[in-house]
Design a protein around this motif. Structure first.
Motif, short mmCIF file in Angstrom:
data_model
loop_
_atom_site.label_atom_id
_atom_site.label_comp_id
_atom_site.label_asym_id
_atom_site.label_seq_id
_atom_site.Cartn_x
_atom_site.Cartn_y
_atom_site.Cartn_z
N ILE A 46 45.38 19.40 73.49
CA ILE A 46 45.74 18.11 73.46
C ILE A 46 44.81 17.23 74.69
O ILE A 46 44.34 17.80 75.59
N GLU A 47 45.02 15.88 74.47
CA GLU A 47 44.06 15.14 75.10
C GLU A 47 45.16 14.52 76.43
O GLU A 47 45.68 13.44 76.32
N GLN A 48 45.25 15.37 77.31
CA GLN A 48 46.16 14.90 78.42
C GLN A 48 45.36 15.52 79.85
O GLN A 48 44.83 16.49 79.84
N SER A 49 45.53 14.60 80.81
CA SER A 49 44.67 15.04 82.07
C SER A 49 45.69 15.97 83.11
O SER A 49 45.23 16.74 83.62
N SER B 26 50.83 14.09 64.04
CA SER B 26 50.36 13.01 63.80
C SER B 26 51.23 12.02 63.33
O SER B 26 51.46 10.82 63.71
N SER B 27 52.04 12.47 62.40
CA SER B 27 52.55 11.41 61.74
C SER B 27 53.79 11.07 62.51
O SER B 27 54.77 9.97 62.44
N LEU B 28 54.31 11.80 63.50
CA LEU B 28 55.26 11.69 64.29
C LEU B 28 54.69 11.08 65.51
O LEU B 28 55.52 10.89 66.72
N LYS B 29 53.46 10.53 65.54
CA LYS B 29 52.90 9.88 66.54
C LYS B 29 52.41 10.40 67.82
O LYS B 29 52.37 9.91 68.94
N PHE B 30 52.37 11.66 67.89
CA PHE B 30 51.80 12.67 68.82
C PHE B 30 50.17 12.73 68.66
O PHE B 30 49.59 13.61 68.25
N ASP B 31 49.55 11.58 69.09
CA ASP B 31 48.11 11.47 68.73
C ASP B 31 47.29 11.98 69.54
O ASP B 31 45.96 12.08 69.51
N GLU B 32 47.98 12.43 70.90
CA GLU B 32 46.86 13.10 71.67
C GLU B 32 46.73 14.60 71.23
O GLU B 32 45.83 15.32 71.88
N VAL B 33 47.23 14.90 70.16
CA VAL B 33 47.04 16.35 69.81
C VAL B 33 45.76 16.71 68.88
O VAL B 33 45.42 15.92 67.86
#
Lengths: 81, 81
Positions: A46-49, B26-33
């Motif tokens: 995941i894109e998290q710092s 992604s469809s649940l808006k967890f776009d950081e994955v």
């Protein structure tokens, strides 16, 4: 950042998959095996710092999608290497 | 003694299950994955007194039954608690 989610059935919930593997291990003469429980290991990139917010977000992902909180327990860990 | 076996698909092997979960997140808006890989976590309760021989036996169990060594990687660990 990599995050590992381990999902296992709660104690007391029957694990037919585990029973089948246990039976197969016994037939292969691995008699020292008393019990087998099988769960899922999900590795998220995941894109998290920072870890704290990553853990918070992953917890929500578990509650909403990744784990069935009625029958599953889950743990969130960060790989050491 | 409890032994944990983590089995993951080797890098480069397509993980359709992981792709499906990634799409759902992604469809649940967890776009950081960025990526999701799903594997198995097997918890064995075995009748063994020392870790070295337990690890040796579990390695054989993995090679013979638990993991498909053509497409899977596996790690063996002992729970800390």
């Amino acid at each position: 950042m990599k995050v590992i989610v381990n999902i296992q059935l709660k104690n007391g919930v029957l694990d037919p998959q585990g029973k089948a593997v246990h039976h197969a291990l016994s037939s292969l003469k691995f008699d020292e095996v008393n019990d087998v429980r099988i769960g899922k290991q999900i590795i998220l990139d995941i894109e998290q710092s920072d870890k704290a917010s990553a853990e918070k977000r992953v917890k929500i992902m578990c509650e909403e999608l990744l784990a069935n909180t009625v029958i599953d327990d889950y743990t969130i860990e960060f790989p050491t290497c």
